[in-house]
Design a protein around this motif. Structure first.
Motif, mmCIF file in Angstrom:
data_model
loop_
_atom_site.group_PDB
_atom_site.id
_atom_site.type_symbol
_atom_site.label_atom_id
_atom_site.label_comp_id
_atom_site.label_asym_id
_atom_site.label_seq_id
_atom_site.Cartn_x
_atom_site.Cartn_y
_atom_site.Cartn_z
ATOM 1 N N HIS A 210 0.978 -1.302 -0.013
ATOM 2 C CA HIS A 210 -0.161 0.088 -0.139
ATOM 3 C C HIS A 210 0.558 1.277 -0.186
ATOM 4 O O HIS A 210 1.012 2.003 -1.011
ATOM 5 N N CYS A 229 1.084 1.155 9.647
ATOM 6 C CA CYS A 229 0.787 2.447 9.303
ATOM 7 C C CYS A 229 -0.927 2.549 8.722
ATOM 8 O O CYS A 229 -1.728 3.430 9.498
ATOM 9 N N HIS A 230 -1.137 1.521 8.162
ATOM 10 C CA HIS A 230 -2.673 1.609 7.598
ATOM 11 C C HIS A 230 -3.478 0.565 7.700
ATOM 12 O O HIS A 230 -4.577 0.567 7.090
ATOM 13 N N GLN A 231 -3.083 -0.471 8.469
ATOM 14 C CA GLN A 231 -3.851 -1.578 8.923
ATOM 15 C C GLN A 231 -4.139 -2.413 7.974
ATOM 16 O O GLN A 231 -5.548 -2.814 7.757
ATOM 17 N N ALA A 244 -7.634 -7.393 4.426
ATOM 18 C CA ALA A 244 -8.439 -6.138 4.881
ATOM 19 C C ALA A 244 -7.405 -4.980 4.783
ATOM 20 O O ALA A 244 -6.423 -5.100 4.481
ATOM 21 N N GLY A 245 -8.085 -3.945 4.803
ATOM 22 C CA GLY A 245 -7.238 -2.669 5.008
ATOM 23 C C GLY A 245 -7.090 -2.038 3.391
ATOM 24 O O GLY A 245 -7.773 -2.827 2.305
ATOM 25 N N PRO A 246 -6.349 -1.112 3.153
ATOM 26 C CA PRO A 246 -6.264 -0.667 1.857
ATOM 27 C C PRO A 246 -5.562 -1.231 0.973
ATOM 28 O O PRO A 246 -5.347 -0.753 -0.328
ATOM 29 N N LEU B 305 -6.055 7.789 4.004
ATOM 30 C CA LEU B 305 -5.132 6.470 3.382
ATOM 31 C C LEU B 305 -5.875 5.199 4.099
ATOM 32 O O LEU B 305 -5.781 4.361 3.611
ATOM 33 N N ARG B 306 -5.962 5.439 5.318
ATOM 34 C CA ARG B 306 -6.502 4.431 6.241
ATOM 35 C C ARG B 306 -7.900 3.851 5.658
ATOM 36 O O ARG B 306 -8.373 2.656 5.786
ATOM 37 N N MET B 308 -9.415 4.635 2.747
ATOM 38 C CA MET B 308 -9.573 4.247 1.300
ATOM 39 C C MET B 308 -9.740 2.734 0.976
ATOM 40 O O MET B 308 -8.951 1.992 1.554
ATOM 41 N N PRO B 309 -10.979 2.480 0.323
ATOM 42 C CA PRO B 309 -10.911 0.862 0.108
ATOM 43 C C PRO B 309 -9.903 0.471 -0.746
ATOM 44 O O PRO B 309 -9.361 1.285 -1.646
ATOM 45 N N PHE B 399 -11.224 -3.392 11.988
ATOM 46 C CA PHE B 399 -11.963 -3.204 10.907
ATOM 47 C C PHE B 399 -13.455 -2.648 10.678
ATOM 48 O O PHE B 399 -13.928 -2.229 10.100
ATOM 49 N N ARG B 406 -15.868 4.657 7.007
ATOM 50 C CA ARG B 406 -16.113 4.821 5.533
ATOM 51 C C ARG B 406 -17.278 5.399 5.309
ATOM 52 O O ARG B 406 -17.477 6.136 4.549
#
Lengths: 282, 497
Positions: A210, A229-231, A244-246, B305-306, B308-309, B399, B406
């Motif tokens: 990511h 950082c962004h899971q 899961a996550g971006p 950023l987190r 965003m799908p 999650f 979201r």
């Protein structure tokens, strides 16, 4: 507040500021704690500020003043006169001169932009090359951050081990995580992942696909790698596919082998693009 | 006596007495909200002073060195010169830690004050003609303040800032076509490059501060030329400024504010720990801190950023990074809308006249709706950047929180925008002084008329930045009335804030 008491308050604040200033100097001389230094100097400024504000509110001439606002916009003739002055002499500029001047300006602009290429240090490869490969070579031995080579039996189940190619301990794009899976999990590995593993040990690029953060957390119970950082979450048993996550792409896998001396080695480059996505053929 | 002599001697040579005297008589409006911008100015002043002190000790280099200072846990380790010198100036230079921490606190204060100042300008319509240029200068200052804050906390080469730079690298890489080259030119090579820290240093202490100083100067010169706006009140018109004179009462008060700002930075710097890089440790390839969070003024981007799908579309046979939309397009659009706001509002209201008297926020319910929706949107993004920590404390799966946010980040701004719209209109059409004075019938009246107006904010269902643009059309409804009410006549009768 009467004038006299206001004066007293202001004077008290200024005296207090003087006292804390002296206190600060003393604290500095004896090397007192940052708390004392910051607090005393801060208090000095705060007391000074307090005195100034009380002074302004009580002792200085007050009252509402009205200032007329003359229009900013001058009469139209003045504006026209300026434009005419600016245009002085340019009415007769020959078209040839005007056009070649524009050309020369564009030329100079381009000439000044091109040397930006020098920002790329001479020691560095251009992006197209550098982003596509890492220092992993077929047969490169795995080395930990501490500089130890890794024997396959030393990889303990349930932990993740961060490795680099031998001698490339500061190569960020080569960072990989090595994980030994318990025997019952090895059967669950999909075919492609199993083909690149050796004896239940798998290795993936540690850089999240990511935003490039190191995927620092391995959760043993779910066999998942987790990016702090962004899971983003990656499933180790299914070739580190994101679950899961971006993140969109799986963590590229490093094909592993064991050399004659029993050390873990790479059988080649990562299978896939390491790190964050960039503009490249899909 | 000495003053008179000194002034005469200098004035004989420079002839400034007339200008200076009218300068000292300049009238400043007496409203607290006019001092928020000054807080930003004084924070900048303190940032420059404390920054000069820090620059005397900081070594902006990634060269490897062995730390020999007095912090036990790192002594003897091989770290970069930047990290080692930051530790030294924190632990071994007397007063160093206080100055370093107060520099960081002042930076937070600087960006914060600019933001609050921006809200004040926005909600009171101070950006309207003739102040469009100064609005653009101010928006640029906000942008530069954010950039310099990020560059500044990236300098110590610690693990947290290194993680931030990783993400910055991914953001640059995500830009279509030129991303790779952009990242390599900025960093001097593939991340993490040696040139990174020295370059950030030049940006942080030379390029951006010089731009900020130049733009602050421009901001003030334009302000002096155009004079202050003022709130509506008795005797306050488009042809005057009402308030205190610069000399002496306003000047003394303002210097007082300067010392309050410095006092806040120093006290926080002494008492409240910020960015303890020795806890994060030095930057190492393949390592990251957990949790990893940037300073709040870039936190909204991290939140985006987190949330965003996972989506990386393939366009023209090329892959578009999932980082591009939240970290490049979103801030790009944010600042584009900010820059263009005076023009956008002019398009909607058709009001092209020059204004010197401010509006109370309630006079433009549409604008209030947009502002509140935007604040909600960015506030939620800012919350989203610490969802992992929220999850730790509440035990809710991270999650679940991400999915919830979201949706919330798109829906809640519409809701708060609509509520703000109704409340602002109720305030405008009633005699209520403030929100608490509103009666049920005021609200009912506002809601009833709300239904008659086509295209109200609650109907807006578009996503992302849309709440902002969508709700602004709501302002088209009551425009005719607003126009009349912002005439000086109505304004003079208005309450004194």
């Amino acid at each position: 507040m009467t004038r006299r008491s206001a004066e007293a308050w202001v004077a008290a604040a200024f005296l207090g500021a003087t006292a804390t200033a002296v206190g600060f100097i003393a604290a500095y001389v004896v090397d007192a704690s940052p708390q004392a230094l910051g607090g005393l100097l801060g208090a000095t400024c705060a007391l000074l500020a307090l005195g100034l504000v009380i002074w302004s509110h009580t002792l200085l001439p007050h009252g509402t003043y009205v200032e007329e606002r003359s229009p900013v916009q001058p009469p139209e003739e003045t504006q026209d006169a300026l434009v005419d002055t600016m245009a002085r002499g340019s009415g007769g500029t020959p078209a040839l001169v005007r056009r070649t001047l524009v050309l020369a300006g564009l030329g100079l602009g381009a000439a000044l932009v091109v040397p930006l290429r020098s920002l790329l240090l001479p020691s560095s490869e251009p992006p197209g090359e550098a982003l596509r490969h890492s220092p992993w070579q077929p047969g490169a031995r795995l080395m930990t951050r501490a500089g130890d080579l890794v024997r396959s039996e030393e990889v303990v189940p349930g932990t993740e081990l961060t490795v680099f190619p031998e001698g490339e301990l500061r190569a960020d794009d080569a960072t990989a995580v090595v994980i030994r899976l318990p025997d019952e999990d090895v059967r669950l590995l999909d075919e492609a992942t199993a083909a690149l593993a050796v004896g239940g040990i798998v290795a993936f690029s540690k850089l999240c696909t990511h935003a490039g953060c190191p995927v620092g957390l391995y959760e043993q119970t779910t066999r998942q790698l987790f990016c702090p950082c962004h899971q983003s979450v990656f499933d180790v048993l299914r070739g580190a596919e994101p679950t899961a996550g971006p993140a969109v792409r799986p963590l590229p896998q490093l094909p592993l082998g064991v050399d004659d001396a029993g050390y873990l080695v790479a059988r080649g480059e990562f299978r896939g693009q390491v790190g964050p996505s960039f503009w490249r053929p899909a | 006596m000495i003053t008179r002599w000194a002034v005469k001697r200098t004035d004989d040579r420079l002839g400034f007495s007339r200008t200076a005297r009218s300068g000292l008589n300049k009238v400043f409006p007496d409203h607290w909200s006019f001092m928020i911008g000054e807080i930003a100015l004084y924070s900048f002043l303190y940032l420059v002073l404390s920054g000069v002190f820090l620059s005397l000790f900081f070594d902006a280099s990634t060269a490897r060195t062995v730390y020999e200072g007095s912090y036990d846990a790192v002594r003897g380790s091989e770290v970069s010169a930047a990290f080692a010198s930051t530790l030294e100036l924190s632990y071994d230079v007397r007063m160093g830690l206080v100055v370093r921490q107060s520099h960081h606190w002042a930076a937070l204060l600087f960006v914060g004050a600019i933001l609050v100042h921006l809200c004040r300008i926005f909600f009171t319509g101070a950006f309207r003609r003739p102040r469009g240029i100064n609005w653009a200068v101010g928006v640029t200052l906000l942008l530069l303040a954010i950039v310099n804050g990020f560059a500044g906390y990236s300098l110590p080469d610690d693990l947290l800032s290194g993680t931030g730079l990783r993400v910055a690298n991914a953001v640059l890489l995500s830009i279509p076509v030129v991303g790779g080259w952009l990242s390599f030119l900025v960093f001097g090579g593939e991340f993490p490059a040696e040139a990174m820290i020295p370059r950030l240093y030049v940006v942080h202490i030379l390029i951006v501060p010089a731009l900020i100083a130049a733009l602050i100067t421009a901001h003030m010169v334009i302000l002096i030329r155009q004079k202050h706006t003022h709130f509506p009140g008795p005797g306050r018109t488009d042809t005057n400024v009402v308030g205190s004179r610069l000399w002496p009462s306003y000047a003394v008060r303002s210097v007082g504010l300067l010392f309050f700002v410095v006092a806040a930075a120093l006290t926080l710097g002494g008492l409240v720990q910020i960015n303890p890089i020795w806890y994060w440790g030095p930057f190492e390839p393949g390592s990251a801190t957990a949790p990893a969070q940037p300073d709040w003024y870039v936190g909204w981007l991290d939140g985006a950023l987190r949330l965003m799908p996972p989506w990386e579309p393939v366009a023209f046979g090329y892959r578009l990074s999932s980082v591009f939309l939240p970290a490049v397009v979103l801030p790009g659009l944010t600042f584009l809308v900010l820059y263009l706001w005076p023009v956008l509002e002019r398009l909607v209201t058709g009001d092209r006249r020059a204004h010197q008297v401010l509006q109370r926020p309630r006079e433009r319910p549409g604008r209030v709706a947009v502002g509140v929706a935007a604040l909600t949107f960015y506030g939620l993004l800012l919350t989203a950047f610490s969802l992992d920590i929220v999850s730790q404390y509440t035990g809710i799966a991270v999650f679940a929180l991400v999915y919830f946010f979201r949706v919330t980040v798109l829906v809640l701004p519409l809701l708060t925008g609509a509520i703000a719209f109704v409340l602002a209109r109720a305030l405008r059409d009633s005699d209520a002084e403030g929100l608490l004075a509103l009666t049920g019938s005021d609200l009912r009246r506002s809601l009833r008329r709300h239904r008659e107006v086509p295209g109200e904010p609650s109907d807006a269902e578009d996503t992302e930045r849309r709440p902002a643009t969508e709700t602004e059309h709501a302002a088209t409804g009551p425009v005719g009335r607003d126009e009349e009410e912002s005439e000086p006549v109505r304004v003079e009768a208005g309450p004194v804030p």
